[in-house]
Design a protein around this motif. Structure first.
Motif, short mmCIF file in Angstrom:
data_model
loop_
_atom_site.label_atom_id
_atom_site.label_comp_id
_atom_site.label_asym_id
_atom_site.label_seq_id
_atom_site.Cartn_x
_atom_site.Cartn_y
_atom_site.Cartn_z
N HIS A 1 -62.33 8.81 -62.62
CA HIS A 1 -60.77 7.92 -62.87
C HIS A 1 -62.05 6.59 -62.01
O HIS A 1 -61.18 5.63 -63.15
N HIS B 1 -59.25 14.65 -64.37
CA HIS B 1 -57.97 14.24 -64.78
C HIS B 1 -57.32 13.11 -65.52
O HIS B 1 -57.35 11.75 -64.51
N TYR C 1 -54.27 10.39 -67.45
CA TYR C 1 -53.30 10.77 -67.62
C TYR C 1 -52.35 9.49 -67.92
O TYR C 1 -52.93 8.73 -68.41
N GLU D 1 -47.80 12.31 -68.38
CA GLU D 1 -48.66 13.71 -69.19
C GLU D 1 -50.37 14.08 -69.05
O GLU D 1 -50.77 12.89 -69.11
N THR D 2 -50.41 15.58 -68.73
CA THR D 2 -52.32 15.24 -68.44
C THR D 2 -52.82 15.65 -70.08
O THR D 2 -52.56 15.80 -71.08
N SER E 1 -56.56 15.41 -72.03
CA SER E 1 -57.41 16.09 -72.11
C SER E 1 -58.84 15.40 -72.39
O SER E 1 -59.03 15.17 -73.66
N ALA F 1 -55.83 7.63 -64.04
CA ALA F 1 -55.54 7.99 -63.17
C ALA F 1 -55.94 7.28 -61.52
O ALA F 1 -56.48 6.74 -61.35
N PRO F 2 -55.43 7.88 -60.73
CA PRO F 2 -53.53 8.59 -61.18
C PRO F 2 -52.57 7.63 -61.52
O PRO F 2 -52.26 6.55 -61.77
#
Length: 144
Positions: free
Chosen positions: A54, A20, A22, A44-45, A47, A35-36
């Protein structure tokens, strides 16, 4: 062998491996990916389609991030203004040195000669006093 096959399917499945990531924008308008996201930031995430963990994404804190292209023109203008101020200060110092030197010469030498229309003449005492007071006034206004 069945276990190894399952492991390979999991290993090469992009959805299973996708980390994930961001995306967020700070108060200065600089975009970051990581991330995070920092606490209190709307993010927003993104892809990635790859399994990059991360901890492998090189992120720099905002203060260490390379300057954005929007800041570069401002930095160039700042440097230009700073250089102009430095040049003007050097000119002012040179001007003040000349004023003080001329004033000192007028104070110690009552016989001052000037060139007018190709001829040299001695200035009167009244002209000398006027020139000295004008020089003192310029020094007071510009050289303190």
């Amino acid at each position: 062998m069945k276990l190894a096959g399952s492991f390979l399917l999991l290993f090469f499945n992009p959805d299973a491996m996708a980390a994930h990531i961001y995306k967020w924008v700070d108060a200065q308008g600089i975009t970051y990916f990581g991330a995070p996201p920092p606490a209190g930031q709307t993010a927003e995430t993104v892809s990635t389609g790859s399994a990059m963990p991360h901890h492998a994404i090189p992120l720099m804190p905002p203060k260490e991030q390379a300057p954005s292209s929007q800041a570069d023109p401002q930095r160039a203008i700042d440097r230009q203004v700073k250089n102009r101020v430095i040049a003007e200060e050097a000119e002012r110092k040179e001007y003040c040195t000349k004023l003080r030197t001329d004033l000192a010469q007028m104070k110690i030498n009552p016989r001052i000669h000037i060139e007018e229309e190709g001829k040299v003449r001695r200035i009167t005492e009244e002209e000398r006093q006027t020139r000295m007071s004008e020089s003192e006034k310029r020094i007071t206004e510009n050289c303190q």
